[in-house]
Design a protein around this motif. Structure first.
Motif, PDB file in Angstrom:
ATOM      1  N   UNK A   1       0.813  -1.212   0.000  1.00 19.22           N
ATOM      2  CA  UNK A   1       0.000   0.000   0.000  1.00 19.22           C
ATOM      3  C   UNK A   1       0.850   1.267   0.000  1.00 19.22           C
ATOM      4  N   UNK A   2       0.244   2.377  -0.354  1.00 21.45           N
ATOM      5  CA  UNK A   2       0.912   3.679  -0.393  1.00 21.45           C
ATOM      6  C   UNK A   2       0.562   4.481   0.855  1.00 21.45           C
ATOM      7  N   UNK A   3       1.532   5.255   1.343  1.00 25.54           N
ATOM      8  CA  UNK A   3       1.354   6.083   2.542  1.00 25.54           C
ATOM      9  C   UNK A   3       1.739   7.515   2.196  1.00 25.54           C
ATOM     10  N   UNK A   4       0.902   8.466   2.580  1.00 26.37           N
ATOM     11  CA  UNK A   4       1.201   9.892   2.418  1.00 26.37           C
ATOM     12  C   UNK A   4       1.668  10.435   3.764  1.00 26.37           C
ATOM     13  N   UNK A   5       2.790  11.141   3.753  1.00 28.63           N
ATOM     14  CA  UNK A   5       3.399  11.678   4.965  1.00 28.63           C
ATOM     15  C   UNK A   5       3.332  13.200   4.899  1.00 28.63           C
ATOM     16  N   UNK A   6       2.874  13.832   5.979  1.00 33.13           N
ATOM     17  CA  UNK A   6       2.745  15.288   6.034  1.00 33.13           C
ATOM     18  C   UNK A   6       3.292  15.788   7.362  1.00 33.13           C
ATOM     19  N   UNK A   7       4.001  16.916   7.312  1.00 31.70           N
ATOM     20  CA  UNK A   7       4.459  17.567   8.535  1.00 31.70           C
ATOM     21  C   UNK A   7       4.459  19.083   8.347  1.00 31.70           C
ATOM     22  N   UNK A   8       4.059  19.779   9.400  1.00 37.04           N
ATOM     23  CA  UNK A   8       4.108  21.238   9.410  1.00 37.04           C
ATOM     24  C   UNK A   8       5.313  21.724  10.207  1.00 37.04           C
ATOM     25  N   UNK A   9       6.129  20.778  10.699  1.00 38.72           N
ATOM     26  CA  UNK A   9       7.255  21.120  11.566  1.00 38.72           C
ATOM     27  C   UNK A   9       8.339  21.912  10.848  1.00 38.72           C
ATOM     28  N   UNK A  10       8.434  21.784   9.534  1.00 36.35           N
ATOM     29  CA  UNK A  10       9.496  22.476   8.783  1.00 36.35           C
ATOM     30  C   UNK A  10       9.119  23.901   8.394  1.00 36.35           C
TER      31      UNK A  10
ATOM     32  N   UNK B   1       1.395   1.419  11.160  1.00 32.90           N
ATOM     33  CA  UNK B   1       1.015   0.052  11.497  1.00 32.90           C
ATOM     34  C   UNK B   1       0.798  -0.717  10.195  1.00 32.90           C
ATOM     35  N   UNK B   2       1.540  -1.807  10.021  1.00 30.01           N
ATOM     36  CA  UNK B   2       1.383  -2.678   8.861  1.00 30.01           C
ATOM     37  C   UNK B   2       0.587  -3.898   9.317  1.00 30.01           C
ATOM     38  N   UNK B   3      -0.535  -4.173   8.620  1.00 26.46           N
ATOM     39  CA  UNK B   3      -1.388  -5.311   8.951  1.00 26.46           C
ATOM     40  C   UNK B   3      -1.568  -6.188   7.714  1.00 26.46           C
ATOM     41  N   UNK B   4      -1.977  -7.406   7.924  1.00 30.55           N
ATOM     42  CA  UNK B   4      -2.221  -8.301   6.796  1.00 30.55           C
ATOM     43  C   UNK B   4      -3.640  -8.177   6.260  1.00 30.55           C
ATOM     44  N   UNK B   5      -4.546  -7.594   7.048  1.00 28.10           N
ATOM     45  CA  UNK B   5      -5.918  -7.398   6.602  1.00 28.10           C
ATOM     46  C   UNK B   5      -6.166  -5.918   6.390  1.00 28.10           C
ATOM     47  N   UNK B   6      -6.864  -5.562   5.312  1.00 22.51           N
ATOM     48  CA  UNK B   6      -7.144  -4.140   5.080  1.00 22.51           C
ATOM     49  C   UNK B   6      -8.041  -3.577   6.163  1.00 22.51           C
ATOM     50  N   UNK B   7      -7.967  -2.248   6.396  1.00 24.48           N
ATOM     51  CA  UNK B   7      -8.831  -1.642   7.411  1.00 24.48           C
ATOM     52  C   UNK B   7     -10.296  -1.895   7.065  1.00 24.48           C
ATOM     53  N   UNK B   8     -11.099  -2.080   8.083  1.00 24.73           N
ATOM     54  CA  UNK B   8     -12.510  -2.371   7.892  1.00 24.73           C
ATOM     55  C   UNK B   8     -13.235  -1.212   7.238  1.00 24.73           C
ATOM     56  N   UNK B   9     -14.015  -1.540   6.222  1.00 21.53           N
ATOM     57  CA  UNK B   9     -14.863  -0.541   5.580  1.00 21.53           C
ATOM     58  C   UNK B   9     -16.177  -0.471   6.353  1.00 21.53           C
ATOM     59  N   UNK B  10     -16.788   0.696   6.380  1.00 17.71           N
ATOM     60  CA  UNK B  10     -18.051   0.842   7.090  1.00 17.71           C
ATOM     61  C   UNK B  10     -19.131   0.095   6.313  1.00 17.71           C
ATOM     62  N   UNK B  11     -19.879  -0.731   7.003  1.00 15.46           N
ATOM     63  CA  UNK B  11     -20.932  -1.522   6.387  1.00 15.46           C
ATOM     64  C   UNK B  11     -22.270  -0.863   6.682  1.00 15.46           C
ATOM     65  N   UNK B  12     -23.033  -0.634   5.617  1.00 14.48           N
ATOM     66  CA  UNK B  12     -24.352  -0.030   5.775  1.00 14.48           C
ATOM     67  C   UNK B  12     -25.398  -1.137   5.752  1.00 14.48           C
ATOM     68  N   UNK B  13     -26.330  -1.161   6.702  1.00 13.54           N
ATOM     69  CA  UNK B  13     -27.341  -2.212   6.728  1.00 13.54           C
ATOM     70  C   UNK B  13     -28.312  -2.091   5.570  1.00 13.54           C
ATOM     71  N   UNK B  14     -28.830  -3.245   5.140  1.00 15.64           N
ATOM     72  CA  UNK B  14     -29.856  -3.243   4.100  1.00 15.64           C
ATOM     73  C   UNK B  14     -30.815  -4.383   4.383  1.00 15.64           C
ATOM     74  N   UNK B  15     -32.027  -4.263   3.869  1.00 24.23           N
ATOM     75  CA  UNK B  15     -33.025  -5.293   4.104  1.00 24.23           C
ATOM     76  C   UNK B  15     -33.839  -4.997   5.347  1.00 24.23           C
TER      77      UNK B  15
END
Length: 173
Positions: free
Chosen positions: A44-53, A115-129
């Motif tokens: 996966x790709x990671x974007x890094x941002x800092x205002x410290x500079x 944090x590197x994990x083997x499972x992707x972060x959980x997507x929000x599930x919307x109920x249906x039915x």
């Protein structure tokens, strides 16, 4: 007595000032390093941002802890600060890794945790039915069946009203 108080106050002020001047440069008040997303799968790709500079500042990023090597942080737009991007290697092992960036001017070093994990972060599930609560909905969510049920109730109500009207007139049943 006044002279002793002034002497003690002046000494305390001098010690406090010397402590502030002698402390090493840190990014505690300048924002640190922000990683987006903070949790990623290998590859996966990671974007890094800092205002410290500071505004228009650049930095050199170091993601060698996770195996991604170094990457540049260029000035971002607006108040965003310096921004860079790197790719987590596909063979990265799960765990928490420290990602660092050093400002080109001033040498300030800021860090953040990835944090590197083997499972992707959980997507929000919307109920249906429909929800099976055990009360109501005997005919189900089908609109045709619902219309038939409403029609049956209307016929029963009309018949009941007719019978009550007949009884009130004295016609009997």
């Amino acid at each position: 007595m006044r002279r002793t108080v002034r002497l003690l106050t002046g000494s305390a002020l001098a010690v406090a000032t010397a402590g502030l001047l002698a402390s090493p440069a840190s990014a505690s008040g300048t924002g640190g390093l922000e990683l987006s997303p903070p949790s990623v799968v290998p590859g996966g790709h990671v974007t890094v941002t800092t205002a410290a500079c500071g505004p228009g500042g650049t930095a050199a990023g170091d993601a060698s802890a996770v195996g991604a090597g170094t990457f540049p942080l260029a000035p971002g737009t607006g108040k965003q600060g310096a921004t860079g991007r790197f790719r987590v290697p596909p063979g990265a092992q799960p765990g928490t890794y420290e990602i660092a960036a050093s400002c080109v001017r001033g040498g300030l070093r800021v860090t953040g945790d990835l944090v590197v994990t083997l499972t992707p972060p959980r997507q929000q599930v919307h109920p249906r039915g429909s929800v099976k609560t055990g009360i109501g909905g005997a005919l189900g969510p089908d609109p045709v069946q619902t219309a038939a049920g409403v029609a049956a109730l209307a016929v029963a109500a009309a018949g009941g009203t007719w019978l009550l009207h007949r009884r009130a007139r004295g016609d009997g049943i």
